[in-house]
Design a protein around this motif. Structure first.
Motif, PDB file in Angstrom:
ATOM      1  N   ILE A  45       0.851  -1.187   0.000  1.00 58.71           N
ATOM      2  CA  ILE A  45       0.000   0.000   0.000  1.00 58.71           C
ATOM      3  C   ILE A  45       0.889   1.240   0.000  1.00 58.71           C
ATOM      4  CG2 ILE A  45      -1.747   1.261   1.324  1.00 58.71           C
ATOM      5  CD1 ILE A  45      -2.645  -1.410   2.491  1.00 58.71           C
ATOM      6  N   ARG A  46       0.465   2.274  -0.724  1.00 59.06           N
ATOM      7  CA  ARG A  46       1.249   3.508  -0.801  1.00 59.06           C
ATOM      8  C   ARG A  46       0.436   4.672  -0.227  1.00 59.06           C
ATOM      9  NH1 ARG A  46       1.208   1.652  -5.845  1.00 59.06           N
ATOM     10  NH2 ARG A  46       0.152   3.535  -6.586  1.00 59.06           N
ATOM     11  N   VAL A  47       1.140   5.609   0.389  1.00 59.90           N
ATOM     12  CA  VAL A  47       0.478   6.758   1.015  1.00 59.90           C
ATOM     13  C   VAL A  47      -0.330   7.543  -0.008  1.00 59.90           C
ATOM     14  CG1 VAL A  47       0.862   8.943   2.228  1.00 59.90           C
ATOM     15  CG2 VAL A  47       2.260   6.958   2.796  1.00 59.90           C
ATOM     16  N   GLU A  48       0.177   7.695  -1.214  1.00 57.30           N
ATOM     17  CA  GLU A  48      -0.475   8.545  -2.209  1.00 57.30           C
ATOM     18  C   GLU A  48      -1.789   7.970  -2.722  1.00 57.30           C
ATOM     19  OE1 GLU A  48       3.116   6.464  -4.194  1.00 57.30           O
ATOM     20  OE2 GLU A  48       2.640   7.498  -2.301  1.00 57.30           O
ATOM     21  N   GLU A  49      -2.135   6.769  -2.328  1.00 58.85           N
ATOM     22  CA  GLU A  49      -3.400   6.186  -2.764  1.00 58.85           C
ATOM     23  C   GLU A  49      -4.603   6.832  -2.086  1.00 58.85           C
ATOM     24  OE1 GLU A  49      -3.659   1.872  -2.681  1.00 58.85           O
ATOM     25  OE2 GLU A  49      -1.475   1.721  -2.661  1.00 58.85           O
ATOM     26  N   GLY A  59       2.076   7.631   7.464  1.00 56.68           N
ATOM     27  CA  GLY A  59       3.035   6.661   6.945  1.00 56.68           C
ATOM     28  C   GLY A  59       3.263   5.514   7.908  1.00 56.68           C
ATOM     29  N   ALA A  60       3.163   5.790   9.209  1.00 56.05           N
ATOM     30  CA  ALA A  60       3.367   4.740  10.206  1.00 56.05           C
ATOM     31  C   ALA A  60       2.265   3.694  10.139  1.00 56.05           C
ATOM     32  CB  ALA A  60       3.431   5.357  11.607  1.00 56.05           C
ATOM     33  N   HIS A  61       1.010   4.139   9.936  1.00 54.09           N
ATOM     34  CA  HIS A  61      -0.091   3.187   9.827  1.00 54.09           C
ATOM     35  C   HIS A  61       0.053   2.328   8.576  1.00 54.09           C
ATOM     36  CE1 HIS A  61      -2.186   6.153  12.557  1.00 54.09           C
ATOM     37  NE2 HIS A  61      -2.388   5.008  13.183  1.00 54.09           N
ATOM     38  N   ILE A  62       0.417   2.966   7.476  1.00 55.55           N
ATOM     39  CA  ILE A  62       0.562   2.216   6.223  1.00 55.55           C
ATOM     40  C   ILE A  62       1.737   1.242   6.320  1.00 55.55           C
ATOM     41  CG2 ILE A  62       1.168   2.470   3.780  1.00 55.55           C
ATOM     42  CD1 ILE A  62      -0.583   4.979   3.764  1.00 55.55           C
ATOM     43  N   ALA A 120      -7.541  -6.006   1.754  1.00 54.67           N
ATOM     44  CA  ALA A 120      -8.921  -5.528   1.609  1.00 54.67           C
ATOM     45  C   ALA A 120      -9.373  -4.825   2.881  1.00 54.67           C
ATOM     46  CB  ALA A 120      -9.846  -6.693   1.283  1.00 54.67           C
ATOM     47  N   PHE A 121      -9.005  -5.378   4.046  1.00 54.44           N
ATOM     48  CA  PHE A 121      -9.399  -4.741   5.300  1.00 54.44           C
ATOM     49  C   PHE A 121      -8.736  -3.376   5.441  1.00 54.44           C
ATOM     50  CE2 PHE A 121      -8.361  -3.858   9.769  1.00 54.44           C
ATOM     51  CZ  PHE A 121      -9.641  -3.674  10.252  1.00 54.44           C
ATOM     52  N   TYR A 122      -7.422  -3.332   5.261  1.00 53.56           N
ATOM     53  CA  TYR A 122      -6.731  -2.061   5.462  1.00 53.56           C
ATOM     54  C   TYR A 122      -7.085  -1.040   4.383  1.00 53.56           C
ATOM     55  CZ  TYR A 122      -4.003  -3.866   9.311  1.00 53.56           C
ATOM     56  OH  TYR A 122      -3.647  -4.361  10.534  1.00 53.56           O
ATOM     57  N   ALA A 163       3.533   3.217  19.460  1.00 48.48           N
ATOM     58  CA  ALA A 163       3.282   3.714  18.111  1.00 48.48           C
ATOM     59  C   ALA A 163       2.963   2.520  17.208  1.00 48.48           C
ATOM     60  CB  ALA A 163       4.511   4.462  17.582  1.00 48.48           C
ATOM     61  N   PRO A 164       2.193   2.723  16.150  1.00 44.48           N
ATOM     62  CA  PRO A 164       1.486   3.950  15.778  1.00 44.48           C
ATOM     63  C   PRO A 164       0.325   4.270  16.734  1.00 44.48           C
ATOM     64  CG  PRO A 164       1.739   2.477  13.886  1.00 44.48           C
ATOM     65  CD  PRO A 164       2.070   1.681  15.102  1.00 44.48           C
ATOM     66  N   GLN A 165      -0.166   5.498  16.581  1.00 44.62           N
ATOM     67  CA  GLN A 165      -1.262   5.975  17.402  1.00 44.62           C
ATOM     68  C   GLN A 165      -2.574   5.322  16.973  1.00 44.62           C
ATOM     69  OE1 GLN A 165      -0.790  10.074  15.989  1.00 44.62           O
ATOM     70  NE2 GLN A 165      -2.843   9.979  15.132  1.00 44.62           N
TER      71      GLN A 165
END
Length: 435
Positions: A45-49, A59-62, A120-122, A163-165
């Motif tokens: 998964i990429r942040v820019e999506e 970014g930490a969650h991804i 799919a979940f994330y 972390a992450p929060q």
């Protein structure tokens, strides 16, 4: 003499296999190719999506979501290589045993489905940040983070920051809930949840003065991250042994998680938490008085009085008296007759001891402090909330007010005569978007 002339016979051409016809080799090739493509499809998964960085998942969650799939991807990569080798070996020796290849194919397919389920979940919860609720969910994230900051900065000794929060997402059909960090979830293929998840029904986001549930759900995660999940029942047992009947003590100890979350909610946002709690637990008299012998939630008819014990000790005796008076008018004391006798007759003592055990016991997990010394809400904080409510009504910035106090400010603002709930909700989220 006639000589018979003989001519060398032309060798018959070996018929070539028609490439259009199916074969074992084609089966092997295709399964190996499909496995390679399955692996390629599990792209990180990429942040820019997910739209604007201002509301996108961090970014930490991804990274945490991708790390959860990395283990699967590594296993799948090894199996893909093994499938190629088996395919080549079977092509060189067609009579070889094909069963190991088929078993490997099945495992690759199973792992692929697991990886797709995880993504799919994330992607499902991350995609919510791209829609119209993105800003509101990021606002809830900030309230949750502020609750963590308040507790962590109040500890008697420094300890590693988790972390992450927490990450908020919408899930309709039930009330707010949470999944703690490290808990194995079926929706993650029984893998450990890498960060706290706070799920919220959509209607709660429309009415931010109902978000008192956020400190409660975050407090479940705080109890977990502080290492108090197993400790609290022991503390309660030590405090109550010999002071309440054993049958009642067993009930109080079973209620430790929800009681901790309620008490933390009071300490984080003050009397507004109890008012919000009343909105949630105030149902039919039959529902409110129903005792569940296996339940982890305090019986609703007792839940408000339990929290008012803490409010009085926090200095909010008038507010506690008003809550209890209104509560008993709606749910008379006679409704307690369905409770176990030992619990009913020792309730006042048990409720006091419960507050002392959870909120007023110094614990090493809190750096030698009690929960009430780690975090507190006082009359001074009420003044801040009052000013913030005035600013929400006018659509002004609430300044450096802690984000969690905005819930209390929204509750106060909505009680004003002529208050516009739509405007208050808009100003609430606009303020969280600016912090």
């Amino acid at each position: 003499m006639t000589i018979a002339l003989t001519y060398p016979q032309r060798a018959r051409p070996v018929p070539r296999r028609d490439p259009a016809l199916y074969s074992t080799r084609r089966f092997l090739d295709r399964q190996a190719l499909n496995a390679e493509r399955y692996l390629a499809g599990l792209a990180p998964i990429r942040v820019e999506e997910f739209g604007s960085p201002a509301i996108a998942p961090t970014g930490a969650h991804i990274a945490a979501a991708n790390a959860l799939v990395d283990e699967l991807r590594r296993a799948l990569s090894g199996d893909v290589v093994a499938m190629r080798r088996m395919r080549d070996a079977l092509a060189a020796a067609p009579e070889g045993d094909i069963q190991p290849f088929l078993e490997l194919k099945a495992r690759v397919y199973r792992q692929t489905k697991e990886g797709e389920k995880l993504f799919a979940f994330y992607r499902g919860i991350f995609d919510q940040r791209s829609g119209r609720f993105g800003g509101r969910l990021r606002g809830v994230d900030r309230i949750a983070r502020n609750c963590y900051q308040a507790i962590w900065l109040g500890l008697g000794r420094a300890r590693s920051v988790p972390a992450p929060q927490p990450f908020a997402y919408i899930e309709d059909g039930n009330g707010p809930a949470t999944y703690r960090r490290g808990v194995k979830l079926s929706k993650l293929g029984k893998r450990a949840n890498p960060f706290p998840l706070v799920k919220i029904p959509q209607h709660r986001l429309h009415n931010p003065w109902t978000l008192g549930a956020i400190p409660h759900e975050v407090a479940h995660n705080l109890q977990n991250d502080l290492g108090l999940w197993q400790v609290m029942p022991q503390v309660i047992t030590r405090r109550m042994t010999g002071r309440v009947p054993p049958e009642a003590l067993a009930v109080w100890a079973r209620w430790h998680k929800e009681a901790f979350a309620d008490y933390a909610g009071c300490l984080l946002i003050g009397p507004a938490y109890v008012e919000s709690l009343i909105d949630v637990v105030g149902r039919s008299q039959r529902q409110v008085a129903a005792f569940n012998p296996d339940g982890v939630h305090p019986t609703p008819i007792l839940r408000v009085p339990m929290n008012c014990v803490l409010l009085r000790r926090m200095g909010f005796a008038d507010e506690a008296r008003a809550f209890v008076t209104a509560w008993h008018r709606i749910y008379p004391l006679r409704l307690r007759r369905g409770l176990p006798k030992a619990l009913r007759e020792s309730f006042d003592d048990g409720a006091t001891l419960m507050v002392e055990a959870i909120c007023e016991t110094a614990l090493p997990q809190l750096g030698g402090r009690s929960l009430r010394h780690v975090i507190s809400f006082t009359k001074k904080d009420v003044a801040f909330v009052r000013e913030a409510a005035d600013r929400l009504l006018r659509g002004e910035n609430t300044g450096v007010l802690p984000e969690r106090y905005l819930i209390a400010a929204a509750r106060r603002a909505i009680t004003r005569k002529g208050a516009d709930p739509v405007a208050i909700a808009g100003h609430f989220y606009a303020t969280l978007g600016r912090v």
